[in-house]
Motif scaffolding. Structure first.
Motif, PDB file in Angstrom:
ATOM      1  N   GLY A   8       0.791  -1.219   0.000  1.00 52.63           N
ATOM      2  CA  GLY A   8       0.000   0.000   0.000  1.00 52.63           C
ATOM      3  C   GLY A   8       0.821   1.264   0.000  1.00 52.63           C
ATOM      4  N   THR A   9       2.089   1.176  -0.325  1.00 53.39           N
ATOM      5  CA  THR A   9       2.931   2.366  -0.355  1.00 53.39           C
ATOM      6  C   THR A   9       3.412   2.621  -1.760  1.00 53.39           C
ATOM      7  N   SER A  10       3.877   3.820  -1.963  1.00 57.72           N
ATOM      8  CA  SER A  10       4.440   4.141  -3.267  1.00 57.72           C
ATOM      9  C   SER A  10       5.946   4.259  -3.116  1.00 57.72           C
ATOM     10  N   GLY A  11       6.662   3.795  -4.087  1.00 55.24           N
ATOM     11  CA  GLY A  11       8.103   3.905  -4.058  1.00 55.24           C
ATOM     12  C   GLY A  11       8.777   3.009  -3.051  1.00 55.24           C
ATOM     13  N   GLY A  12       8.078   2.081  -2.482  1.00 51.50           N
ATOM     14  CA  GLY A  12       8.678   1.150  -1.542  1.00 51.50           C
ATOM     15  C   GLY A  12       8.805   1.665  -0.132  1.00 51.50           C
ATOM     16  N   GLY A  13       8.457   2.921   0.114  1.00 47.88           N
ATOM     17  CA  GLY A  13       8.530   3.473   1.473  1.00 47.88           C
ATOM     18  C   GLY A  13       7.209   3.322   2.198  1.00 47.88           C
ATOM     19  N   LEU A  14       7.243   3.614   3.476  1.00 49.36           N
ATOM     20  CA  LEU A  14       6.015   3.562   4.253  1.00 49.36           C
ATOM     21  C   LEU A  14       5.126   4.753   3.914  1.00 49.36           C
ATOM     22  N   ALA A  15       3.835   4.511   3.821  1.00 55.49           N
ATOM     23  CA  ALA A  15       2.875   5.579   3.567  1.00 55.49           C
ATOM     24  C   ALA A  15       2.509   6.209   4.910  1.00 55.49           C
ATOM     25  N   VAL A  16       3.053   7.388   5.171  1.00 63.09           N
ATOM     26  CA  VAL A  16       2.820   8.067   6.446  1.00 63.09           C
ATOM     27  C   VAL A  16       1.968   9.307   6.180  1.00 63.09           C
ATOM     28  N   PRO A  17       0.814   9.396   6.826  1.00 66.58           N
ATOM     29  CA  PRO A  17      -0.075  10.543   6.605  1.00 66.58           C
ATOM     30  C   PRO A  17       0.397  11.767   7.393  1.00 66.58           C
ATOM     31  N   MET A  18       1.497  12.382   6.959  1.00 67.40           N
ATOM     32  CA  MET A  18       2.105  13.480   7.722  1.00 67.40           C
ATOM     33  C   MET A  18       1.192  14.692   7.855  1.00 67.40           C
ATOM     34  N   ALA A  19       0.503  15.077   6.791  1.00 66.35           N
ATOM     35  CA  ALA A  19      -0.380  16.242   6.877  1.00 66.35           C
ATOM     36  C   ALA A  19      -1.502  15.968   7.882  1.00 66.35           C
ATOM     37  N   TRP A  20      -2.040  14.754   7.854  1.00 62.71           N
ATOM     38  CA  TRP A  20      -3.095  14.405   8.801  1.00 62.71           C
ATOM     39  C   TRP A  20      -2.554  14.394  10.230  1.00 62.71           C
ATOM     40  N   LEU A  21      -1.408  13.800  10.434  1.00 63.80           N
ATOM     41  CA  LEU A  21      -0.825  13.739  11.780  1.00 63.80           C
ATOM     42  C   LEU A  21      -0.535  15.131  12.323  1.00 63.80           C
ATOM     43  N   CYS A  22      -0.091  16.035  11.462  1.00 64.13           N
ATOM     44  CA  CYS A  22       0.149  17.415  11.895  1.00 64.13           C
ATOM     45  C   CYS A  22      -1.157  18.108  12.275  1.00 64.13           C
ATOM     46  N   ALA A  23      -2.212  17.887  11.489  1.00 66.97           N
ATOM     47  CA  ALA A  23      -3.518  18.474  11.797  1.00 66.97           C
ATOM     48  C   ALA A  23      -4.042  17.923  13.118  1.00 66.97           C
ATOM     49  N   GLU A  24      -3.868  16.634  13.333  1.00 62.96           N
ATOM     50  CA  GLU A  24      -4.334  16.013  14.579  1.00 62.96           C
ATOM     51  C   GLU A  24      -3.527  16.522  15.780  1.00 62.96           C
ATOM     52  N   PHE A  25      -2.230  16.682  15.609  1.00 63.73           N
ATOM     53  CA  PHE A  25      -1.392  17.221  16.676  1.00 63.73           C
ATOM     54  C   PHE A  25      -1.810  18.652  17.030  1.00 63.73           C
ATOM     55  N   THR A  26      -2.078  19.454  16.002  1.00 64.55           N
ATOM     56  CA  THR A  26      -2.512  20.834  16.208  1.00 64.55           C
ATOM     57  C   THR A  26      -3.835  20.869  16.964  1.00 64.55           C
ATOM     58  N   ALA A  27      -4.777  20.048  16.544  1.00 63.20           N
ATOM     59  CA  ALA A  27      -6.079  19.993  17.207  1.00 63.20           C
ATOM     60  C   ALA A  27      -5.924  19.547  18.662  1.00 63.20           C
ATOM     61  N   ASP A  28      -5.094  18.551  18.886  1.00 64.44           N
ATOM     62  CA  ASP A  28      -4.850  18.056  20.245  1.00 64.44           C
ATOM     63  C   ASP A  28      -4.271  19.176  21.112  1.00 64.44           C
ATOM     64  N   ASP A  29      -3.302  19.892  20.577  1.00 61.59           N
ATOM     65  CA  ASP A  29      -2.663  20.985  21.303  1.00 61.59           C
ATOM     66  C   ASP A  29      -3.673  22.082  21.649  1.00 61.59           C
ATOM     67  N   LEU A  30      -4.505  22.455  20.685  1.00 67.24           N
ATOM     68  CA  LEU A  30      -5.517  23.492  20.928  1.00 67.24           C
ATOM     69  C   LEU A  30      -6.507  23.077  22.010  1.00 67.24           C
ATOM     70  N   LEU A  31      -6.964  21.825  21.966  1.00 65.30           N
ATOM     71  CA  LEU A  31      -7.927  21.368  22.968  1.00 65.30           C
ATOM     72  C   LEU A  31      -7.300  21.227  24.354  1.00 65.30           C
ATOM     73  N   ARG A  32      -6.077  20.737  24.429  1.00 62.17           N
ATOM     74  CA  ARG A  32      -5.398  20.625  25.729  1.00 62.17           C
ATOM     75  C   ARG A  32      -5.158  22.002  26.332  1.00 62.17           C
ATOM     76  N   THR A  33      -4.762  22.948  25.502  1.00 64.40           N
ATOM     77  CA  THR A  33      -4.512  24.316  25.979  1.00 64.40           C
ATOM     78  C   THR A  33      -5.803  24.942  26.497  1.00 64.40           C
ATOM     79  N   GLY A  34      -6.916  24.649  25.824  1.00 63.71           N
ATOM     80  CA  GLY A  34      -8.204  25.202  26.235  1.00 63.71           C
ATOM     81  C   GLY A  34      -8.759  24.611  27.512  1.00 63.71           C
ATOM     82  N   CYS A  35      -8.294  23.432  27.905  1.00 63.67           N
ATOM     83  CA  CYS A  35      -8.749  22.758  29.143  1.00 63.67           C
ATOM     84  C   CYS A  35     -10.277  22.657  29.222  1.00 63.67           C
ATOM     85  N   LEU A  36     -10.909  22.329  28.117  1.00 63.14           N
ATOM     86  CA  LEU A  36     -12.369  22.259  28.078  1.00 63.14           C
ATOM     87  C   LEU A  36     -12.909  20.929  28.597  1.00 63.14           C
ATOM     88  N   VAL A  37     -12.271  19.841  28.233  1.00 66.06           N
ATOM     89  CA  VAL A  37     -12.654  18.511  28.683  1.00 66.06           C
ATOM     90  C   VAL A  37     -11.386  17.723  28.958  1.00 66.06           C
TER      91      VAL A  37
END
Length: 168
Positions: A8-37
């Motif tokens: 399931g990879t192209s070029g023989g490397g691992l397919a890593v969803p970097m843009a998605w992981l960055c978006a998820e990290f950003t969202a996690d950071d925003l929610l933790r900083t907000g201390c909402l839940v």
């Protein structure tokens, strides 16, 4: 050391969803900083996934930089606003990316997240009766309904963005 499988990879490397992981990290950071839940709760997860999907699907969103412009925060706030047709926007953006041939691991993660946000139900206070004019009216938390996870995650993400903007 190379991985045992590169299916399931192209070029023989691992397919890593970097843009998605960055978006998820950003969202996690925003929610933790907000201390909402509390982190680890279904509510936190719904907020993180909803916000990550919003960040990922926004045009030219570079969440990987770690610093976000006021314009980018404003766009995220606009997309998560109460009167914005967020589910329709998500479906349209996912379809547009698929149509453009973007079938990489980032889009796969975004599609799976959307599927889970629609399928997962969370019991919470009924926010459906609120109107834009009455958004500041108190919510009767004893009246609970089963909501798709995104319906709880959307206002959590929006509030976290507001809190970030007020403090940043």
């Amino acid at each position: 050391m190379l991985p045992d499988s590169t299916n399931g990879t192209s070029g023989g490397g691992l397919a890593v969803p970097m843009a998605w992981l960055c978006a998820e990290f950003t969202a996690d950071d925003l929610l933790r900083t907000g201390c909402l839940v509390a982190p680890g709760t279904l509510e936190f997860r719904a907020g993180r996934q909803t916000l990550a999907l919003t960040i990922h699907l926004c045009a030219d969103a570079d969440a990987s930089s770690g610093s976000w412009s006021a314009g980018l925060i404003d766009e995220w706030l606009s997309r998560t606003a109460y009167d914005h047709p967020w589910p329709r926007w998500v479906r349209e953006r996912l379809a547009a990316r698929s149509h453009a041939g973007d079938e990489g691991p980032d889009l796969a993660m975004a599609k799976e997240t959307w599927r889970m946000l629609e399928a997962t139900r969370i019991r919470a206070a009924d926010l459906g009766g609120l109107t834009s004019a009455g958004a500041f009216a108190p919510v009767d938390e004893s009246e609970q309904v089963w909501l798709p996870a995104w319906k709880l995650g959307l206002p959590l993400g929006h509030l976290a963005l507001h809190l970030y903007g007020a403090g940043g």
